[in-house]
Design a protein around this motif. Structure first.
Motif, PDB file in Angstrom:
ATOM      1  N   ASN A  93       0.839  -1.194   0.000  1.00  0.00           N
ATOM      2  CA  ASN A  93       0.000   0.000   0.000  1.00  0.00           C
ATOM      3  C   ASN A  93       0.878   1.250   0.000  1.00  0.00           C
ATOM      4  O   ASN A  93       2.104   1.166   0.105  1.00  0.00           O
ATOM      5  CB  ASN A  93      -0.933   0.000   1.204  1.00  0.00           C
ATOM      6  CG  ASN A  93      -1.979  -1.095   1.109  1.00  0.00           C
ATOM      7  OD1 ASN A  93      -2.483  -1.389   0.031  1.00  0.00           O
ATOM      8  ND2 ASN A  93      -2.303  -1.713   2.247  1.00  0.00           N
ATOM      9  N   GLY A  94       0.234   2.405  -0.083  1.00  0.00           N
ATOM     10  CA  GLY A  94       0.993   3.647  -0.164  1.00  0.00           C
ATOM     11  C   GLY A  94       1.829   3.912   1.079  1.00  0.00           C
ATOM     12  O   GLY A  94       1.324   3.866   2.204  1.00  0.00           O
ATOM     13  N   VAL A  95       3.110   4.214   0.866  1.00  0.00           N
ATOM     14  CA  VAL A  95       4.043   4.555   1.941  1.00  0.00           C
ATOM     15  C   VAL A  95       4.791   5.808   1.505  1.00  0.00           C
ATOM     16  O   VAL A  95       5.202   5.912   0.341  1.00  0.00           O
ATOM     17  CB  VAL A  95       5.048   3.413   2.226  1.00  0.00           C
ATOM     18  CG1 VAL A  95       5.889   3.747   3.452  1.00  0.00           C
ATOM     19  CG2 VAL A  95       4.326   2.086   2.426  1.00  0.00           C
ATOM     20  N   THR A  96       4.979   6.752   2.422  1.00  0.00           N
ATOM     21  CA  THR A  96       5.624   8.014   2.072  1.00  0.00           C
ATOM     22  C   THR A  96       6.834   8.265   2.947  1.00  0.00           C
ATOM     23  O   THR A  96       6.809   8.010   4.155  1.00  0.00           O
ATOM     24  CB  THR A  96       4.645   9.196   2.212  1.00  0.00           C
ATOM     25  OG1 THR A  96       3.358   8.808   1.736  1.00  0.00           O
ATOM     26  CG2 THR A  96       5.129  10.395   1.412  1.00  0.00           C
ATOM     27  N   PHE A  97       7.893   8.803   2.336  1.00  0.00           N
ATOM     28  CA  PHE A  97       9.162   9.057   3.002  1.00  0.00           C
ATOM     29  C   PHE A  97       9.605  10.494   2.722  1.00  0.00           C
ATOM     30  O   PHE A  97       9.208  11.081   1.717  1.00  0.00           O
ATOM     31  CB  PHE A  97      10.253   8.105   2.491  1.00  0.00           C
ATOM     32  CG  PHE A  97       9.921   6.646   2.601  1.00  0.00           C
ATOM     33  CD1 PHE A  97      10.416   5.885   3.660  1.00  0.00           C
ATOM     34  CD2 PHE A  97       9.136   6.019   1.639  1.00  0.00           C
ATOM     35  CE1 PHE A  97      10.117   4.539   3.748  1.00  0.00           C
ATOM     36  CE2 PHE A  97       8.837   4.672   1.733  1.00  0.00           C
ATOM     37  CZ  PHE A  97       9.329   3.934   2.790  1.00  0.00           C
TER      38      PHE A  97
END
Length: 235
Positions: free
Chosen positions: A196-200
């Motif tokens: 799923n969407g993961v943000t860094f």
């Protein structure tokens, strides 16, 4: 360093610290006043030096605390302007796409939505969308420029100099979005068929996760994106 205002102030303070007692002693001698005993002068120098050292450490500590408070405020602002992404997976537009023996023209449509904790309309800059599939791992780049918070419909078009199989470009999508905030913070969002969407965001030459469910697949995708310099820009 030696031409900085801090260096000039420090030099002036040291000069005054040394000259003040000397001037005081010369003044006493010139007017014939008693210059005091050795014990008196030792006591004077002890108190004078101790007071100067205390003031110096007090100034250093105050400067340190102000710098810490300033950095904490900058970090809080930086976190408030980080984008939180939500996307709909790409869909191949069959009406605009074409398949022939000579070439394939693929047109995907998708929507990208993001908001920030600051709830403002301040844009992210240099936003690029990258699309790939499991059978077509090459990263296809689609520059989007500056984007405002909210929802945006995207049309991604790519030409291939050969006939592509339909399943190769329509199944097992991988999407990455790379952009910068107004502080210059680099952000990377990754979404795929296996995560799923993961943000860094970039910090100290590392990607730091701040949104989404952590997964090994997401970290594997990070290897495709070198960490840029994380130079914060201040308002």
């Amino acid at each position: 360093m030696k031409n900085s205002p801090e260096w000039a102030v420090a030099s002036l303070a040291v000069t005054i610290f040394i000259l003040l007692p000397v001037v005081a002693g010369l003044t006493l001698n010139r007017f014939g006043w008693e210059s005091g005993s050795t014990d008196g002068w030792l006591g004077f120098w002890g108190g004078y030096t101790g007071g100067a050292v205390s003031i110096m450490f007090s100034l250093i500590n105050t400067k340190y605390q102000l710098e810490r408070a300033n950095l904490s405020e900058q970090k809080q602002k930086m976190l408030e302007f980080l984008p939180y992404f939500n996307i709909t997976p790409p869909i191949l537009d069959s009406k605009k796409s074409s398949f022939s023996e000579a070439k394939t023209v693929a047109v995907w449509t998708m929507s990208v939505q993001f908001e920030t904790l600051s709830n403002t309309s301040i844009h992210v800059t240099n936003m690029d969308v990258f699309l790939s599939t499991k059978k077509l791992p090459v990263l296809m780049k689609f520059p989007q420029g500056d984007c405002a918070p909210g929802s945006k419909r995207l049309e991604l078009k790519q030409e291939f100099p050969k006939k592509m199989e339909f399943d190769d470009i329509t199944k097992n999508y991988q999407i990455e979005i790379e952009c910068q905030t107004i502080f210059g913070t680099h952000v990377l969002f990754t979404y795929g068929y296996d995560h799923n969407g993961v943000t860094f965001y970039a910090k100290n030459k590392h990607w730091i996760q701040y949104a989404g469910e952590d997964s090994q697949q997401a970290h594997t995708r990070l290897k495709l994106y070198p960490v840029p310099d994380d130079k914060m820009l201040l308002l």
